[in-house]
Motif scaffolding. Structure first.
Motif, PDB file in Angstrom:
ATOM      1  N   VAL A 145       0.896  -1.133  -0.020  1.00 12.32           N
ATOM      2  CA  VAL A 145       0.116   0.034   0.123  1.00 12.32           C
ATOM      3  C   VAL A 145       0.960   1.357  -0.042  1.00 12.32           C
ATOM      4  CG1 VAL A 145      -1.749   1.278   1.200  1.00 12.32           C
ATOM      5  CG2 VAL A 145      -1.812  -1.253   1.350  1.00 12.32           C
ATOM      6  N   ASN A 146       0.598   2.215  -0.708  1.00 15.07           N
ATOM      7  CA  ASN A 146       1.228   3.359  -0.832  1.00 15.07           C
ATOM      8  C   ASN A 146       0.319   4.707  -0.976  1.00 15.07           C
ATOM      9  OD1 ASN A 146       0.392   2.658  -3.487  1.00 15.07           O
ATOM     10  ND2 ASN A 146       2.375   3.264  -4.439  1.00 15.07           N
ATOM     11  N   ARG A 147      -0.663   4.888   0.058  1.00 18.58           N
ATOM     12  CA  ARG A 147      -1.489   6.022  -0.084  1.00 18.58           C
ATOM     13  C   ARG A 147      -0.978   7.156   0.222  1.00 18.58           C
ATOM     14  NH1 ARG A 147      -7.065   3.982   2.600  1.00 18.58           N
ATOM     15  NH2 ARG A 147      -7.873   6.057   1.229  1.00 18.58           N
ATOM     16  N   VAL A 148      -1.286   8.343  -0.283  1.00 24.38           N
ATOM     17  CA  VAL A 148      -1.250   9.603   0.181  1.00 24.38           C
ATOM     18  C   VAL A 148      -1.765   9.972   1.476  1.00 24.38           C
ATOM     19  CG1 VAL A 148      -1.203  12.064  -0.583  1.00 24.38           C
ATOM     20  CG2 VAL A 148      -0.549  10.321  -2.135  1.00 24.38           C
ATOM     21  N   ASP A 149      -3.142   9.492   1.680  1.00 22.84           N
ATOM     22  CA  ASP A 149      -4.095   9.511   2.691  1.00 22.84           C
ATOM     23  C   ASP A 149      -3.199   8.990   3.995  1.00 22.84           C
ATOM     24  OD1 ASP A 149      -5.960   9.935   4.574  1.00 22.84           O
ATOM     25  OD2 ASP A 149      -7.709   9.168   3.307  1.00 22.84           O
ATOM     26  N   THR A 150      -2.851   9.559   4.937  1.00 25.65           N
ATOM     27  CA  THR A 150      -2.087   8.934   6.093  1.00 25.65           C
ATOM     28  C   THR A 150      -3.235   8.828   7.336  1.00 25.65           C
ATOM     29  OG1 THR A 150      -1.466  11.229   6.790  1.00 25.65           O
ATOM     30  CG2 THR A 150       0.129   9.733   5.246  1.00 25.65           C
ATOM     31  N   THR A 151      -4.399   8.904   6.929  1.00 27.46           N
ATOM     32  CA  THR A 151      -5.295   8.834   8.194  1.00 27.46           C
ATOM     33  C   THR A 151      -5.403   7.456   8.717  1.00 27.46           C
ATOM     34  OG1 THR A 151      -6.731  10.380   7.077  1.00 27.46           O
ATOM     35  CG2 THR A 151      -7.708   9.088   8.844  1.00 27.46           C
ATOM     36  N   HIS A 152      -5.597   7.148  10.011  1.00 29.38           N
ATOM     37  CA  HIS A 152      -5.651   5.859  10.678  1.00 29.38           C
ATOM     38  C   HIS A 152      -6.990   5.518  10.520  1.00 29.38           C
ATOM     39  CE1 HIS A 152      -1.572   5.916  12.489  1.00 29.38           C
ATOM     40  NE2 HIS A 152      -1.820   7.289  12.642  1.00 29.38           N
ATOM     41  N   TYR A 153      -7.347   4.527   9.687  1.00 27.16           N
ATOM     42  CA  TYR A 153      -8.706   3.964   9.687  1.00 27.16           C
ATOM     43  C   TYR A 153      -8.971   2.829  10.266  1.00 27.16           C
ATOM     44  CZ  TYR A 153      -9.447   7.590   5.894  1.00 27.16           C
ATOM     45  OH  TYR A 153      -9.426   8.681   4.892  1.00 27.16           O
ATOM     46  N   GLU A 154     -10.046   2.479  10.764  1.00 26.58           N
ATOM     47  CA  GLU A 154     -10.148   1.166  11.398  1.00 26.58           C
ATOM     48  C   GLU A 154     -10.015  -0.064  10.502  1.00 26.58           C
ATOM     49  OE1 GLU A 154     -13.410   1.065  14.062  1.00 26.58           O
ATOM     50  OE2 GLU A 154     -12.659   2.824  15.404  1.00 26.58           O
ATOM     51  N   ALA A 155      -9.924  -0.969  11.212  1.00 26.19           N
ATOM     52  CA  ALA A 155     -10.064  -2.422  10.510  1.00 26.19           C
ATOM     53  C   ALA A 155     -11.250  -2.646   9.876  1.00 26.19           C
ATOM     54  CB  ALA A 155      -9.587  -3.586  11.308  1.00 26.19           C
ATOM     55  N   ARG A 156     -11.366  -3.325   8.582  1.00 22.67           N
ATOM     56  CA  ARG A 156     -12.772  -3.717   8.409  1.00 22.67           C
ATOM     57  C   ARG A 156     -12.571  -5.310   7.637  1.00 22.67           C
ATOM     58  NH1 ARG A 156     -14.347   0.396   3.721  1.00 22.67           N
ATOM     59  NH2 ARG A 156     -16.199  -1.320   3.585  1.00 22.67           N
ATOM     60  N   THR A 157     -13.701  -6.007   7.657  1.00 19.89           N
ATOM     61  CA  THR A 157     -13.470  -7.508   7.197  1.00 19.89           C
ATOM     62  C   THR A 157     -13.135  -7.385   5.739  1.00 19.89           C
ATOM     63  OG1 THR A 157     -16.088  -7.105   6.598  1.00 19.89           O
ATOM     64  CG2 THR A 157     -15.388  -8.278   8.727  1.00 19.89           C
ATOM     65  N   GLN A 158     -12.368  -8.305   5.278  1.00 19.63           N
ATOM     66  CA  GLN A 158     -11.949  -8.369   3.948  1.00 19.63           C
ATOM     67  C   GLN A 158     -12.390  -9.347   3.132  1.00 19.63           C
ATOM     68  OE1 GLN A 158      -9.992  -5.624   3.276  1.00 19.63           O
ATOM     69  NE2 GLN A 158      -9.866  -4.954   5.380  1.00 19.63           N
ATOM     70  N   GLU A 159     -11.924  -9.442   1.831  1.00 16.79           N
ATOM     71  CA  GLU A 159     -12.176 -10.563   0.857  1.00 16.79           C
ATOM     72  C   GLU A 159     -10.631 -11.009   0.587  1.00 16.79           C
ATOM     73  OE1 GLU A 159     -16.169 -10.507  -1.408  1.00 16.79           O
ATOM     74  OE2 GLU A 159     -15.186  -8.540  -1.728  1.00 16.79           O
ATOM     75  N   MET A 160     -10.172 -11.925   1.162  1.00 20.69           N
ATOM     76  CA  MET A 160      -8.893 -12.327   1.348  1.00 20.69           C
ATOM     77  C   MET A 160      -8.622 -13.693   1.268  1.00 20.69           C
ATOM     78  SD  MET A 160      -7.054  -9.327   3.652  1.00 20.69           S
ATOM     79  CE  MET A 160      -5.492 -10.217   3.559  1.00 20.69           C
ATOM     80  N   PRO A 161      -9.261 -14.565   0.202  1.00 22.81           N
ATOM     81  CA  PRO A 161      -9.888 -14.024  -1.195  1.00 22.81           C
ATOM     82  C   PRO A 161     -11.283 -14.234  -1.126  1.00 22.81           C
ATOM     83  CG  PRO A 161      -9.426 -16.417  -1.215  1.00 22.81           C
ATOM     84  CD  PRO A 161      -9.122 -16.033   0.145  1.00 22.81           C
ATOM     85  N   CYS A 162     -11.717 -13.848  -2.343  1.00 25.17           N
ATOM     86  CA  CYS A 162     -13.292 -14.118  -2.565  1.00 25.17           C
ATOM     87  C   CYS A 162     -13.250 -15.163  -3.602  1.00 25.17           C
ATOM     88  CB  CYS A 162     -14.210 -13.040  -3.030  1.00 25.17           C
ATOM     89  SG  CYS A 162     -13.478 -12.217  -4.235  1.00 25.17           S
ATOM     90  N   VAL A 163     -14.256 -16.088  -3.715  1.00 26.42           N
ATOM     91  CA  VAL A 163     -14.368 -17.164  -4.711  1.00 26.42           C
ATOM     92  C   VAL A 163     -15.854 -17.192  -5.014  1.00 26.42           C
ATOM     93  CG1 VAL A 163     -14.282 -19.507  -5.054  1.00 26.42           C
ATOM     94  CG2 VAL A 163     -12.510 -18.520  -3.510  1.00 26.42           C
ATOM     95  N   TYR A 164     -16.098 -16.981  -6.539  1.00 27.43           N
ATOM     96  CA  TYR A 164     -17.318 -16.904  -7.113  1.00 27.43           C
ATOM     97  C   TYR A 164     -17.207 -18.312  -8.169  1.00 27.43           C
ATOM     98  CZ  TYR A 164     -18.679 -12.141  -5.574  1.00 27.43           C
ATOM     99  OH  TYR A 164     -18.882 -11.251  -4.707  1.00 27.43           O
ATOM    100  N   LEU A 165     -18.083 -19.172  -7.603  1.00 21.43           N
ATOM    101  CA  LEU A 165     -18.506 -20.173  -8.620  1.00 21.43           C
ATOM    102  C   LEU A 165     -19.838 -20.302  -9.282  1.00 21.43           C
ATOM    103  CD1 LEU A 165     -16.816 -23.412  -6.676  1.00 21.43           C
ATOM    104  CD2 LEU A 165     -15.601 -21.653  -8.194  1.00 21.43           C
ATOM    105  N   ASN A 166     -20.046 -21.005 -10.265  1.00 30.13           N
ATOM    106  CA  ASN A 166     -21.375 -20.998 -11.021  1.00 30.13           C
ATOM    107  C   ASN A 166     -22.485 -21.513 -10.055  1.00 30.13           C
ATOM    108  OD1 ASN A 166     -19.958 -19.828 -13.242  1.00 30.13           O
ATOM    109  ND2 ASN A 166     -19.349 -21.640 -14.030  1.00 30.13           N
ATOM    110  N   GLY A 167     -23.677 -21.147 -10.648  1.00 33.80           N
ATOM    111  CA  GLY A 167     -24.762 -21.823  -9.934  1.00 33.80           C
ATOM    112  C   GLY A 167     -25.156 -22.807  -9.360  1.00 33.80           C
ATOM    113  N   PRO A 168     -24.573 -24.134 -10.158  1.00 29.52           N
ATOM    114  CA  PRO A 168     -24.648 -25.432  -9.773  1.00 29.52           C
ATOM    115  C   PRO A 168     -23.827 -25.597  -8.315  1.00 29.52           C
ATOM    116  CG  PRO A 168     -24.387 -25.382 -11.961  1.00 29.52           C
ATOM    117  CD  PRO A 168     -24.051 -23.890 -11.583  1.00 29.52           C
ATOM    118  N   TYR A 169     -23.041 -24.633  -7.984  1.00 33.06           N
ATOM    119  CA  TYR A 169     -22.267 -24.818  -6.711  1.00 33.06           C
ATOM    120  C   TYR A 169     -22.866 -23.956  -5.690  1.00 33.06           C
ATOM    121  CZ  TYR A 169     -19.207 -27.132 -10.207  1.00 33.06           C
ATOM    122  OH  TYR A 169     -18.609 -27.830 -11.004  1.00 33.06           O
TER     123      TYR A 169
END
Length: 437
Positions: A145-169
């Motif tokens: 990460v190399n953001r110009v915005d140095t604000t301390h933002y709170e933690a959030r839930t992530q998608e690390m990773p997200c997995v999308y499979l087709n309708g039959p699954y």
């Protein structure tokens, strides 16, 4: 209403063996856009838009997020700063910086786009390494990460990773019980529509079809998994809306200048195949052994913040509230699976600089809440010395009736009676362990 462009044509790089075929797409940020069992022409991955696929998607403040005069798509305005590996809502693909293909490996480096904004590169870089072995795809990810915005933002839930499979699954399967790694019965969820958080104590979840085959998502040590189903259909292919979904969703804190890594494994096959693979892997510790040499080790903050990245042999945290409008601040561990019987004592190596005379340890059990509450029998206040000197605080947890079974999370905070002494207070923490430091 803004309009979407036509997706870029596919530009896939494949790996294959006698069990699995997998591909990343250079016109989709290098995300995984193809996954099938060997000998099958069925692509299990859903690609109905650039927010699907198998990819990394991260979140931080502010909410909403706008830059360069661009405003977020209205329906996604509450996502905030949301770099997405594949691209943005407008179907612009993320930029590939470099890539490399080996016999059983792939590497890709990309600049993700901010999902709700129109062709806006995120101020971070994603790197992904893929390795194909037997019926698994192991993925390692580095986020710089190399953001110009140095604000301390709170933690959030992530998608690390997200997995999308087709309708039959659509069959969501996981182990959510209190006897992990004992071959205890798994649970199956076929609910549709909403997002569901699962406490998966064996560190995996899976999406299966009617034949009992599909993909397992295994992330060592992780227990926060999300599952969902989009659309009522249980049919369809990669460009149809219907989709099964799963992710790991840890609370995670991104600094404006930090570098972070995580890894996961996709296991292709039956439920038996998936669980056998998980059981063959090294088991995480079932007690806390946190020593903060160069990382937060998954710890995060609510209504307070630390000195920022890099971490140098300690967490240096404000022992006070960022906002007086909120009644609590907390220093919180990642969710996990700890056995109370293996941590009859806790050792907190810390230096408090405060007029307060006590601190509070709070804990969570998996069957109670999704987030820590300071309920009776779930916390203990212990005396501290606020002169800024390092001490080891030894807590005998065996004397507390609520300290039993599985403990899924712990946190440090200040008792309400001490709030008058918060202003200017800090705590520096070297370690939190179940064995003496």
């Amino acid at each position: 209403m803004p309009t979407q462009e036509q997706p870029a044509p596919q530009k896939r790089l494949f790996l294959a063996n006698d069990k699995v075929r997998v591909a990343i797409d250079l016109n989709a940020g290098g995300a995984i856009t193809y996954l099938s069992e060997a000998g099958s022409s069925e692509n299990m991955v859903n690609n109905s838009d650039l927010g699907r696929q198998l990819q990394t998607s991260i979140y931080a403040g502010p909410i909403p997020y706008s830059i360069n005069g661009k405003q977020p798509v209205y329906e996604w305005r509450n996502l905030g700063w949301n770099p997405v590996q594949t691209g943005d809502w407008y179907n612009h693909p993320s930029q590939i910086i470099s890539y490399q293909q080996g016999q059983n490996t792939l590497y890709v480096k990309s600049v993700p786009l901010i999902w709700p904004l129109n062709q806006e590169p995120a101020d971070c870089i994603f790197e992904h390494w893929l390795e194909l072995k037997d019926n698994t795809v192991h993925v390692r990810c580095r986020i710089s990460v190399n953001r110009v915005d140095t604000t301390h933002y709170e933690a959030r839930t992530q998608e690390m990773p997200c997995v999308y499979l087709n309708g039959p699954y659509y069959r969501m399967v996981s182990y959510v019980g209190s006897k992990p790694f004992t071959n205890d019965a798994v649970s199956e969820f076929t609910d549709g529509g909403s997002w569901y958080y699962r406490y998966s104590s064996e560190h995996w979840t899976a999406l299966l079809n009617d034949k009992g085959r599909g993909v397992g998502l295994f992330r060592p040590g992780e227990v926060r998994f999300g599952t969902a189903k989009f659309g009522p259909e249980r049919t369809g292919g990669e460009f149809d809306f219907a989709s099964g979904y799963m992710n790991t969703q840890p609370f995670f804190l991104f600094d404006h200048n930090g570098q972070y890594e995580y890894d996961y494994t996709l296991v292709v096959g039956s439920l038996t195949d998936i669980r056998q693979y998980v059981y063959s892997q090294p088991r995480p510790l079932t007690r806390p052994e946190f020593r903060f040499t160069n990382s937060r080790l998954g710890w995060y903050y609510t209504n307070t913040h630390d000195a920022g990245w890099p971490i140098r042999n300690e967490l240096n945290v404000r022992w006070e509230r960022d906002s007086l409008q909120k009644s609590r601040f907390r220093i919180t561990s990642p969710m996990t699976v700890w056995q109370a019987s293996e941590m009859r004592k806790l050792y907190i190596q810390a230096a408090f600089q405060t007029k307060a005379t006590s601190a509070r340890l709070v804990w969570l059990k998996p069957e109670e809440h999704f987030e820590i509450e300071e309920d009776p029998g779930r916390y203990v206040d212990f005396p501290i010395i606020g002169d800024g000197q390092y001490r080891t605080y030894e807590l005998d947890m065996s004397q507390f009736g609520g300290w039993n079974g599985i403990i899924s999370q712990i946190a440090l905070t200040s008792p309400e009676t001490q709030y008058a002494y918060e202003k200017g207070s800090t705590v520096r923490i070297r370690s939190i362990t179940a064995t003496p430091p």
